[in-house]
Design a protein around this motif. Structure first.
Motif, PDB file in Angstrom:
ATOM      1  N   TYR A  80       0.840  -1.210   0.000  1.00  0.00           N
ATOM      2  CA  TYR A  80       0.000   0.000   0.000  1.00  0.00           C
ATOM      3  C   TYR A  80       0.867   1.249   0.000  1.00  0.00           C
ATOM      4  O   TYR A  80       1.957   1.267   0.561  1.00  0.00           O
ATOM      5  CB  TYR A  80      -0.920   0.020   1.219  1.00  0.00           C
ATOM      6  N   ASP A  81       0.322   2.306  -0.611  1.00  0.00           N
ATOM      7  CA  ASP A  81       1.016   3.588  -0.690  1.00  0.00           C
ATOM      8  C   ASP A  81       0.644   4.536   0.436  1.00  0.00           C
ATOM      9  O   ASP A  81       1.380   5.485   0.710  1.00  0.00           O
ATOM     10  CB  ASP A  81       0.682   4.270  -2.024  1.00  0.00           C
ATOM     11  N   ALA A  82      -0.519   4.316   1.065  1.00  0.00           N
ATOM     12  CA  ALA A  82      -0.999   5.252   2.080  1.00  0.00           C
ATOM     13  C   ALA A  82      -2.036   4.569   2.963  1.00  0.00           C
ATOM     14  O   ALA A  82      -2.560   3.501   2.618  1.00  0.00           O
ATOM     15  CB  ALA A  82      -1.599   6.486   1.421  1.00  0.00           C
ATOM     16  N   LEU A  83      -2.339   5.223   4.082  1.00  0.00           N
ATOM     17  CA  LEU A  83      -3.258   4.688   5.089  1.00  0.00           C
ATOM     18  C   LEU A  83      -4.262   5.752   5.488  1.00  0.00           C
ATOM     19  O   LEU A  83      -3.895   6.914   5.688  1.00  0.00           O
ATOM     20  CB  LEU A  83      -2.462   4.247   6.323  1.00  0.00           C
ATOM     21  N   VAL A  84      -5.535   5.351   5.651  1.00  0.00           N
ATOM     22  CA  VAL A  84      -6.582   6.232   6.157  1.00  0.00           C
ATOM     23  C   VAL A  84      -7.185   5.602   7.408  1.00  0.00           C
ATOM     24  O   VAL A  84      -7.532   4.415   7.401  1.00  0.00           O
ATOM     25  CB  VAL A  84      -7.697   6.472   5.100  1.00  0.00           C
ATOM     26  N   ILE A  85      -7.302   6.412   8.471  1.00  0.00           N
ATOM     27  CA  ILE A  85      -7.891   5.957   9.729  1.00  0.00           C
ATOM     28  C   ILE A  85      -9.042   6.896  10.085  1.00  0.00           C
ATOM     29  O   ILE A  85      -8.826   7.986  10.609  1.00  0.00           O
ATOM     30  CB  ILE A  85      -6.855   5.931  10.868  1.00  0.00           C
ATOM     31  N   PRO A  86     -10.287   6.484   9.810  1.00  0.00           N
ATOM     32  CA  PRO A  86     -11.439   7.289  10.202  1.00  0.00           C
ATOM     33  C   PRO A  86     -11.643   7.243  11.723  1.00  0.00           C
ATOM     34  O   PRO A  86     -11.067   6.405  12.419  1.00  0.00           O
ATOM     35  CB  PRO A  86     -12.609   6.620   9.485  1.00  0.00           C
ATOM     36  N   GLY A  87     -12.526   8.123  12.188  1.00  0.00           N
ATOM     37  CA  GLY A  87     -12.807   8.196  13.627  1.00  0.00           C
ATOM     38  C   GLY A  87     -14.069   7.466  14.019  1.00  0.00           C
ATOM     39  O   GLY A  87     -14.405   6.425  13.472  1.00  0.00           O
ATOM     40  N   GLY A  88     -14.775   8.042  14.967  1.00  0.00           N
ATOM     41  CA  GLY A  88     -15.928   7.395  15.555  1.00  0.00           C
ATOM     42  C   GLY A  88     -15.510   6.623  16.791  1.00  0.00           C
ATOM     43  O   GLY A  88     -14.476   6.896  17.399  1.00  0.00           O
ATOM     44  N   ARG A  89     -16.297   5.632  17.156  1.00  0.00           N
ATOM     45  CA  ARG A  89     -15.965   4.826  18.331  1.00  0.00           C
ATOM     46  C   ARG A  89     -15.011   3.675  18.026  1.00  0.00           C
ATOM     47  O   ARG A  89     -14.374   3.128  18.916  1.00  0.00           O
ATOM     48  CB  ARG A  89     -17.236   4.281  18.975  1.00  0.00           C
ATOM     49  N   ALA A  90     -14.884   3.293  16.770  1.00  0.00           N
ATOM     50  CA  ALA A  90     -14.036   2.157  16.401  1.00  0.00           C
ATOM     51  C   ALA A  90     -12.587   2.288  16.879  1.00  0.00           C
ATOM     52  O   ALA A  90     -12.023   1.312  17.389  1.00  0.00           O
ATOM     53  CB  ALA A  90     -14.088   1.917  14.901  1.00  0.00           C
ATOM     54  N   PRO A  91     -11.940   3.454  16.754  1.00  0.00           N
ATOM     55  CA  PRO A  91     -10.538   3.538  17.174  1.00  0.00           C
ATOM     56  C   PRO A  91     -10.301   3.198  18.656  1.00  0.00           C
ATOM     57  O   PRO A  91      -9.235   2.712  19.011  1.00  0.00           O
ATOM     58  CB  PRO A  91     -10.160   5.003  16.892  1.00  0.00           C
ATOM     59  N   GLU A  92     -11.324   3.414  19.471  1.00  0.00           N
ATOM     60  CA  GLU A  92     -11.170   3.157  20.902  1.00  0.00           C
ATOM     61  C   GLU A  92     -10.855   1.680  21.176  1.00  0.00           C
ATOM     62  O   GLU A  92     -10.109   1.364  22.097  1.00  0.00           O
ATOM     63  CB  GLU A  92     -12.438   3.659  21.599  1.00  0.00           C
ATOM     64  N   TYR A  93     -11.392   0.761  20.363  1.00  0.00           N
ATOM     65  CA  TYR A  93     -11.051  -0.650  20.560  1.00  0.00           C
ATOM     66  C   TYR A  93     -10.068  -1.166  19.515  1.00  0.00           C
ATOM     67  O   TYR A  93      -9.315  -2.098  19.786  1.00  0.00           O
ATOM     68  CB  TYR A  93     -12.307  -1.537  20.632  1.00  0.00           C
ATOM     69  N   LEU A  94     -10.032  -0.563  18.320  1.00  0.00           N
ATOM     70  CA  LEU A  94      -9.051  -1.000  17.328  1.00  0.00           C
ATOM     71  C   LEU A  94      -7.625  -0.780  17.819  1.00  0.00           C
ATOM     72  O   LEU A  94      -6.715  -1.523  17.458  1.00  0.00           O
ATOM     73  CB  LEU A  94      -9.261  -0.265  15.999  1.00  0.00           C
ATOM     74  N   ARG A  95      -7.418   0.233  18.663  1.00  0.00           N
ATOM     75  CA  ARG A  95      -6.072   0.514  19.184  1.00  0.00           C
ATOM     76  C   ARG A  95      -5.569  -0.577  20.120  1.00  0.00           C
ATOM     77  O   ARG A  95      -4.401  -0.590  20.491  1.00  0.00           O
ATOM     78  CB  ARG A  95      -6.040   1.870  19.874  1.00  0.00           C
ATOM     79  N   GLY A 120      -9.501   8.879  15.258  1.00  0.00           N
ATOM     80  CA  GLY A 120      -8.473   8.062  14.600  1.00  0.00           C
ATOM     81  C   GLY A 120      -7.096   8.220  15.222  1.00  0.00           C
ATOM     82  O   GLY A 120      -6.350   7.239  15.344  1.00  0.00           O
ATOM     83  N   PRO A 121      -6.701   9.441  15.658  1.00  0.00           N
ATOM     84  CA  PRO A 121      -5.390   9.583  16.301  1.00  0.00           C
ATOM     85  C   PRO A 121      -5.208   8.769  17.590  1.00  0.00           C
ATOM     86  O   PRO A 121      -4.084   8.586  18.037  1.00  0.00           O
ATOM     87  CB  PRO A 121      -5.297  11.090  16.557  1.00  0.00           C
ATOM     88  N   GLN A 122      -6.303   8.229  18.149  1.00  0.00           N
ATOM     89  CA  GLN A 122      -6.133   7.308  19.278  1.00  0.00           C
ATOM     90  C   GLN A 122      -5.292   6.110  18.846  1.00  0.00           C
ATOM     91  O   GLN A 122      -4.477   5.600  19.625  1.00  0.00           O
ATOM     92  CB  GLN A 122      -7.492   6.816  19.798  1.00  0.00           C
ATOM     93  N   ILE A 123      -5.478   5.664  17.622  1.00  0.00           N
ATOM     94  CA  ILE A 123      -4.700   4.538  17.104  1.00  0.00           C
ATOM     95  C   ILE A 123      -3.252   4.967  16.895  1.00  0.00           C
ATOM     96  O   ILE A 123      -2.322   4.224  17.214  1.00  0.00           O
ATOM     97  CB  ILE A 123      -5.334   3.989  15.812  1.00  0.00           C
ATOM     98  N   LEU A 124      -3.037   6.180  16.365  1.00  0.00           N
ATOM     99  CA  LEU A 124      -1.672   6.679  16.176  1.00  0.00           C
ATOM    100  C   LEU A 124      -0.946   6.766  17.516  1.00  0.00           C
ATOM    101  O   LEU A 124       0.227   6.390  17.620  1.00  0.00           O
ATOM    102  CB  LEU A 124      -1.694   8.052  15.501  1.00  0.00           C
TER     103      LEU A 124
END
Length: 189
Positions: A80-95, A120-124
């Motif tokens: 892959y050339d790039a990554l996109v991380i959307p927000g919402g509640r998903a990042p809270e458990y994806l991290r 999304g920055p929660q994952i970062l």
């Protein structure tokens, strides 16, 4: 030149923050592969619509189903050339998913463009890639940004600003889509 972009989502990803970038990037000729831990191509995730209605925080309403088009277990981030991380509640458990964090670290180590919005920055932060970086996010996430060594970039009151720091493009919420996607597309060019 068409790029191959990975988007990591999960149940209750913010509807606009997944669907709109997905469509914008495809409109510009890029291939966007969507993945979710524990789900295969052909599956969907539930989305939530977050709205700003004058309350102390956003409200949440049911969104649409968002299609997963690639098997998470088959992801090779080097393709892959790039990554996109959307927000919402998903990042809270994806991290909490070690493989998600490993994938994010790959993109950061390779200095490939990363676009993250809202929560999304929660994952970062969990991946440890914000040390010394400037990062915008939903204001409630600023603690994770600073606790992980990043500098929080306060958004415009209208939540429509985005910030680029090296290969990282971040924004506070979906009203920032024009600025966020424009800056991300500039990095992809």
């Amino acid at each position: 030149m068409s790029k191959n972009i990975l988007m990591i989502v999960g149940d209750f990803v913010e509807d606009y923050e997944a669907m709109v970038p997905f469509q914008i990037l495809q409109t510009m000729g890029h291939r966007v592969e969507t993945v979710c831990p524990g789900k295969a191509a052909g599956s969907t995730v539930a989305t939530a619509i977050h709205d700003f209605e004058g309350d102390q925080t956003y409200s949440e309403k049911p969104g649409h189903r968002f299609a997963i088009n690639t098997d998470f277990d088959q992801v090779d981030p080097s393709t892959y050339d790039a990554l996109v991380i959307p927000g919402g509640r998903a990042p809270e458990y994806l991290r909490l998913n070690a493989r998600v964090l490993e994938i994010v670290r790959h993109f950061d180590d390779a200095k490939k463009p990363i676009a993250a919005i809202c929560h999304g920055p929660q994952i970062l932060a969990a991946a440890g890639v914000l040390e010394g970086q400037q990062c915008s996010c939903y204001p409630a996430v600023q603690y994770e940004v600073t606790a992980s060594g990043g500098s929080y970039v306060e958004p415009a009151a209208t939540m429509d600003s985005a910030h680029t720091c090296g290969h990282l493009v971040t924004a506070p919420a979906w009203p920032a889509h024009p600025a966020w996607m424009r800056q991300f597309l500039d990095l992809l060019a």
